[in-house]
Design a protein around this motif. Structure first.
Motif, PDB file in Angstrom:
ATOM      1  N   HIS A  38      -5.403   1.125   0.451  1.00 45.44           N
ATOM      2  CA  HIS A  38      -3.941  -0.067   1.531  1.00 45.44           C
ATOM      3  C   HIS A  38      -4.020  -1.526   0.346  1.00 45.44           C
ATOM      4  O   HIS A  38      -2.631  -2.330   0.387  1.00 45.44           O
ATOM      5  CB  HIS A  38      -4.568   0.015   2.711  1.00 45.44           C
ATOM      6  CG  HIS A  38      -2.723   0.017   3.561  1.00 45.44           C
ATOM      7  ND1 HIS A  38      -3.092   0.472   4.703  1.00 45.44           N
ATOM      8  CD2 HIS A  38      -1.990  -0.790   3.105  1.00 45.44           C
ATOM      9  CE1 HIS A  38      -1.739  -0.268   4.702  1.00 45.44           C
ATOM     10  NE2 HIS A  38      -0.402  -0.791   4.227  1.00 45.44           N
ATOM     11  N   GLN A  39      -5.102  -2.039   0.181  1.00 43.06           N
ATOM     12  CA  GLN A  39      -5.101  -3.297  -0.591  1.00 43.06           C
ATOM     13  C   GLN A  39      -3.955  -2.935  -1.835  1.00 43.06           C
ATOM     14  O   GLN A  39      -3.862  -4.301  -2.706  1.00 43.06           O
ATOM     15  CB  GLN A  39      -6.292  -3.623  -0.508  1.00 43.06           C
ATOM     16  CG  GLN A  39      -6.596  -5.540  -0.765  1.00 43.06           C
ATOM     17  CD  GLN A  39      -7.959  -5.737  -0.997  1.00 43.06           C
ATOM     18  OE1 GLN A  39      -8.619  -5.351  -1.508  1.00 43.06           O
ATOM     19  NE2 GLN A  39      -8.335  -7.107   0.023  1.00 43.06           N
ATOM     20  N   ALA A  58      -2.053  -1.517  -2.441  1.00 46.57           N
ATOM     21  CA  ALA A  58      -0.444  -1.505  -2.569  1.00 46.57           C
ATOM     22  C   ALA A  58      -0.137  -2.827  -2.128  1.00 46.57           C
ATOM     23  O   ALA A  58       0.993  -3.260  -2.301  1.00 46.57           O
ATOM     24  CB  ALA A  58      -0.446  -0.166  -1.455  1.00 46.57           C
ATOM     25  N   ASP A  59      -1.319  -3.534  -1.153  1.00 37.11           N
ATOM     26  CA  ASP A  59      -0.262  -5.149  -0.419  1.00 37.11           C
ATOM     27  C   ASP A  59       0.224  -5.926  -2.177  1.00 37.11           C
ATOM     28  O   ASP A  59       0.712  -6.001  -2.557  1.00 37.11           O
ATOM     29  CB  ASP A  59      -2.160  -5.677  -0.240  1.00 37.11           C
ATOM     30  CG  ASP A  59      -1.792  -4.883   0.656  1.00 37.11           C
ATOM     31  OD1 ASP A  59      -1.089  -4.135   1.586  1.00 37.11           O
ATOM     32  OD2 ASP A  59      -3.111  -5.040   1.687  1.00 37.11           O
ATOM     33  N   ASN A  79       4.141   0.104   2.689  1.00 38.64           N
ATOM     34  CA  ASN A  79       2.580   1.361   2.904  1.00 38.64           C
ATOM     35  C   ASN A  79       3.129   2.542   2.293  1.00 38.64           C
ATOM     36  O   ASN A  79       2.077   3.331   2.730  1.00 38.64           O
ATOM     37  CB  ASN A  79       3.354   1.442   4.575  1.00 38.64           C
ATOM     38  CG  ASN A  79       2.140  -0.026   5.322  1.00 38.64           C
ATOM     39  OD1 ASN A  79       1.395  -0.192   4.949  1.00 38.64           O
ATOM     40  ND2 ASN A  79       3.243  -0.526   5.966  1.00 38.64           N
ATOM     41  N   HIS A 123       2.078  -6.740   6.922  1.00 37.54           N
ATOM     42  CA  HIS A 123       2.374  -5.454   6.616  1.00 37.54           C
ATOM     43  C   HIS A 123       3.540  -4.422   7.648  1.00 37.54           C
ATOM     44  O   HIS A 123       3.770  -3.475   7.019  1.00 37.54           O
ATOM     45  CB  HIS A 123       0.960  -4.774   7.053  1.00 37.54           C
ATOM     46  CG  HIS A 123      -0.301  -4.379   6.058  1.00 37.54           C
ATOM     47  ND1 HIS A 123      -1.301  -4.479   6.332  1.00 37.54           N
ATOM     48  CD2 HIS A 123      -0.226  -4.503   4.938  1.00 37.54           C
ATOM     49  CE1 HIS A 123      -2.060  -4.269   5.528  1.00 37.54           C
ATOM     50  NE2 HIS A 123      -1.517  -3.959   4.185  1.00 37.54           N
ATOM     51  N   THR A 179      -9.438   4.509   4.146  1.00 37.16           N
ATOM     52  CA  THR A 179      -8.872   3.881   2.833  1.00 37.16           C
ATOM     53  C   THR A 179      -8.353   2.423   2.688  1.00 37.16           C
ATOM     54  O   THR A 179      -7.655   2.376   1.531  1.00 37.16           O
ATOM     55  CB  THR A 179      -7.164   5.296   2.750  1.00 37.16           C
ATOM     56  OG1 THR A 179      -6.694   4.997   3.926  1.00 37.16           O
ATOM     57  CG2 THR A 179      -7.479   6.457   3.207  1.00 37.16           C
ATOM     58  N   TYR A 180      -9.522   1.730   2.949  1.00 38.09           N
ATOM     59  CA  TYR A 180      -8.897   0.086   2.504  1.00 38.09           C
ATOM     60  C   TYR A 180      -8.756  -0.330   1.508  1.00 38.09           C
ATOM     61  O   TYR A 180      -7.137  -0.377   1.322  1.00 38.09           O
ATOM     62  CB  TYR A 180      -9.824  -0.429   3.436  1.00 38.09           C
ATOM     63  CG  TYR A 180      -9.512  -2.206   3.454  1.00 38.09           C
ATOM     64  CD1 TYR A 180      -9.029  -2.799   3.931  1.00 38.09           C
ATOM     65  CD2 TYR A 180     -10.902  -2.515   2.914  1.00 38.09           C
ATOM     66  CE1 TYR A 180      -8.770  -4.385   3.640  1.00 38.09           C
ATOM     67  CE2 TYR A 180     -10.382  -4.058   3.051  1.00 38.09           C
ATOM     68  CZ  TYR A 180      -9.288  -4.912   3.271  1.00 38.09           C
ATOM     69  OH  TYR A 180      -9.337  -6.480   3.156  1.00 38.09           O
ATOM     70  N   LEU A 227       0.785   3.745  -0.925  1.00 38.60           N
ATOM     71  CA  LEU A 227      -0.228   4.405  -0.116  1.00 38.60           C
ATOM     72  C   LEU A 227      -0.216   5.497  -0.170  1.00 38.60           C
ATOM     73  O   LEU A 227      -1.637   6.281  -0.928  1.00 38.60           O
ATOM     74  CB  LEU A 227      -0.641   3.921   1.711  1.00 38.60           C
ATOM     75  CG  LEU A 227      -1.977   4.285   2.032  1.00 38.60           C
ATOM     76  CD1 LEU A 227      -3.062   3.559   1.456  1.00 38.60           C
ATOM     77  CD2 LEU A 227      -1.901   4.297   3.119  1.00 38.60           C
ATOM     78  N   TYR A 265      -1.797  -4.183   9.457  1.00 36.15           N
ATOM     79  CA  TYR A 265      -1.894  -2.423  10.131  1.00 36.15           C
ATOM     80  C   TYR A 265      -3.511  -1.718   9.666  1.00 36.15           C
ATOM     81  O   TYR A 265      -4.084  -1.268   9.555  1.00 36.15           O
ATOM     82  CB  TYR A 265      -1.157  -2.054   9.280  1.00 36.15           C
ATOM     83  CG  TYR A 265       0.741  -1.110   9.446  1.00 36.15           C
ATOM     84  CD1 TYR A 265       0.600  -1.444  10.697  1.00 36.15           C
ATOM     85  CD2 TYR A 265       1.032  -0.411   8.619  1.00 36.15           C
ATOM     86  CE1 TYR A 265       2.047  -0.688  11.425  1.00 36.15           C
ATOM     87  CE2 TYR A 265       1.993   0.142   9.221  1.00 36.15           C
ATOM     88  CZ  TYR A 265       2.357  -0.444  10.329  1.00 36.15           C
ATOM     89  OH  TYR A 265       4.123   0.432  10.756  1.00 36.15           O
ATOM     90  N   GLN A 266      -4.319  -3.297   8.933  1.00 37.37           N
ATOM     91  CA  GLN A 266      -5.085  -2.977   8.754  1.00 37.37           C
ATOM     92  C   GLN A 266      -6.544  -3.150   9.419  1.00 37.37           C
ATOM     93  O   GLN A 266      -8.237  -3.303   9.674  1.00 37.37           O
ATOM     94  CB  GLN A 266      -6.072  -3.391   7.625  1.00 37.37           C
ATOM     95  CG  GLN A 266      -5.333  -3.387   6.278  1.00 37.37           C
ATOM     96  CD  GLN A 266      -5.438  -4.114   5.172  1.00 37.37           C
ATOM     97  OE1 GLN A 266      -6.173  -4.852   5.036  1.00 37.37           O
ATOM     98  NE2 GLN A 266      -5.207  -2.917   3.692  1.00 37.37           N
ATOM     99  N   LEU A 306      -8.759   5.362   8.264  1.00 40.85           N
ATOM    100  CA  LEU A 306      -7.217   3.973   8.099  1.00 40.85           C
ATOM    101  C   LEU A 306      -8.469   2.867   7.501  1.00 40.85           C
ATOM    102  O   LEU A 306      -8.617   1.972   6.223  1.00 40.85           O
ATOM    103  CB  LEU A 306      -7.221   3.371   9.223  1.00 40.85           C
ATOM    104  CG  LEU A 306      -6.578   1.713   8.616  1.00 40.85           C
ATOM    105  CD1 LEU A 306      -5.165   1.867   7.947  1.00 40.85           C
ATOM    106  CD2 LEU A 306      -6.051   1.457   9.734  1.00 40.85           C
TER     107      LEU A 306
END
Length: 346
Positions: free
Chosen positions: A151-152, A154-155, A108, A101, A147-148, A111, A63-64, A144
């Motif tokens: 998101h990371q 969340a990973d 996800n 992802h 906001t990386y 996020l 997704y990234q 996107l």
């Protein structure tokens, strides 16, 4: 801030003493085939941790890469090649969970609450995001990419990872993850933490430069891929930037390009860089490049052979990824349920 190299030895001792207490999240974006910098920087450390008995979760962050149209158009191929690289270097899908992802909806979904816990300023000053933006080929920066860091987070937190192998340049990402975990626990935990604050396991591997003397990177076209043939490797190393001094020395500050080649040979040979440089001496850059080429091709011949064998059965690659996705989904669903309960089903 997170402790850096001073804490690494203590952390390594804790891992050796009780590897089962640690859960790792690590991974890569599928923007191209992995290279020698990835191997010495992260991949061989992942295999080491896996073999010690640490629980490993290896993310393919598909997704990234949606910010890059060229990559997104060939995403399936890039994902399969990443799985190939992982398996070839020794990631064992029976002991490590390899997942994507896009196949983990609950990950996800985290996020959104995580973005509510950080400010625009905190996202904008992340140095890794700044670097990605600077080297992006896009005319404008997408939300996107911006906001990386969240998101990371969340990973990392979807599986309650408490250990993240990183390089020094990735510490700001992990610090933001720790901030998000701490703020979520403070706001919604009601005295019981929902998320751990993951620790950084810093890589001891020095930075390898690309063939042009800058940071080795898939996007800069200056890397030697793990899947490169012996002839391709020789051609790339012949074209590598050096300097005009004939005597070869290991001096990363004054002679970074030559020293990076010396270091690459030393890593492949499990030798000391200074000894490698002394062995070449006054023979010059041509002799250095021959030494590096021979060392790389000998070290990676078994990995390349295994990769070629694995590539013959793409269906098996997809099966391995599907099994990893299933395991990751189970973890993500549990975490999302806990998050919703803590937030009163918000």
């Amino acid at each position: 801030m997170i402790d850096t190299f001073d804490a690494t030895a203590t952390l390594e001792a804790r891992i050796r003493q009780d590897p089962a207490q640690f859960r790792v999240l690590t991974g890569d974006r599928p923007t191209g085939r992995l290279h020698l910098g990835h191997y010495f920087g992260t991949l061989h450390n992942r295999v080491r941790l896996q073999d010690l008995g640490v629980e490993m979760n290896v993310l393919i962050a598909d997704y990234q890469v949606l910010t890059d149209r060229d990559v997104a158009d060939n995403l399936g191929e890039h994902v399969e090649n990443l799985v190939l690289d992982y398996l070839a270097v020794g990631i064992d899908p029976a002991r490590s969970t390899v997942f994507a992802h896009s196949a983990i909806p609950a990950l996800n979904q985290l996020l959104l609450p995580f973005l509510s816990l950080v400010s625009v300023a905190e996202l904008g000053r992340n140095p890794t995001v700044k670097d990605e933006i600077a080297h992006s080929r896009q005319a404008a920066v997408s939300g996107l990419m911006f906001t990386y860091p969240a998101h990371q987070a969340a990973d990392i937190l979807f599986c309650k990872a408490n250990l993240v192998p990183v390089g020094q340049d990735q510490l700001p990402h992990l610090e933001l993850t720790r901030t998000i975990a701490r703020r979520f626990n403070d706001r919604y935990g009601n005295g019981t933490p929902v998320f751990p604050e993951p620790e950084a396991l810093l890589s001891a591997a020095p930075l390898l430069l690309g063939t042009d003397g800058t940071k080795m990177s898939k996007s800069r076209g200056n890397a030697i891929a793990l899947s490169a043939t012996a002839d391709e490797t020789a051609r790339l190393i012949r074209g590598a930037t050096t300097d005009s001094e004939r005597r070869i020395a290991y001096d990363p500050v004054r002679r970074p390009e030559v020293s990076s080649l010396v270091l690459l040979a030393a890593l492949c040979l499990d030798a000391d860089p200074q000894q490698v440089a002394d062995g070449i001496g006054d023979q010059g850059a041509a002799a250095l490049k021959r030494t590096v080429t021979e060392a790389v091709n000998e070290r990676f011949a078994p990995i390349r052979a295994r990769r070629a064998q694995l590539a013959e059965d793409r269906g098996e690659l997809r099966r391995i990824l599907a099994e990893g996705n299933e395991r990751a989904n189970a973890l993500a669903d549990i975490t999302l349920s806990q998050v919703r309960a803590a937030m009163k089903h918000c």
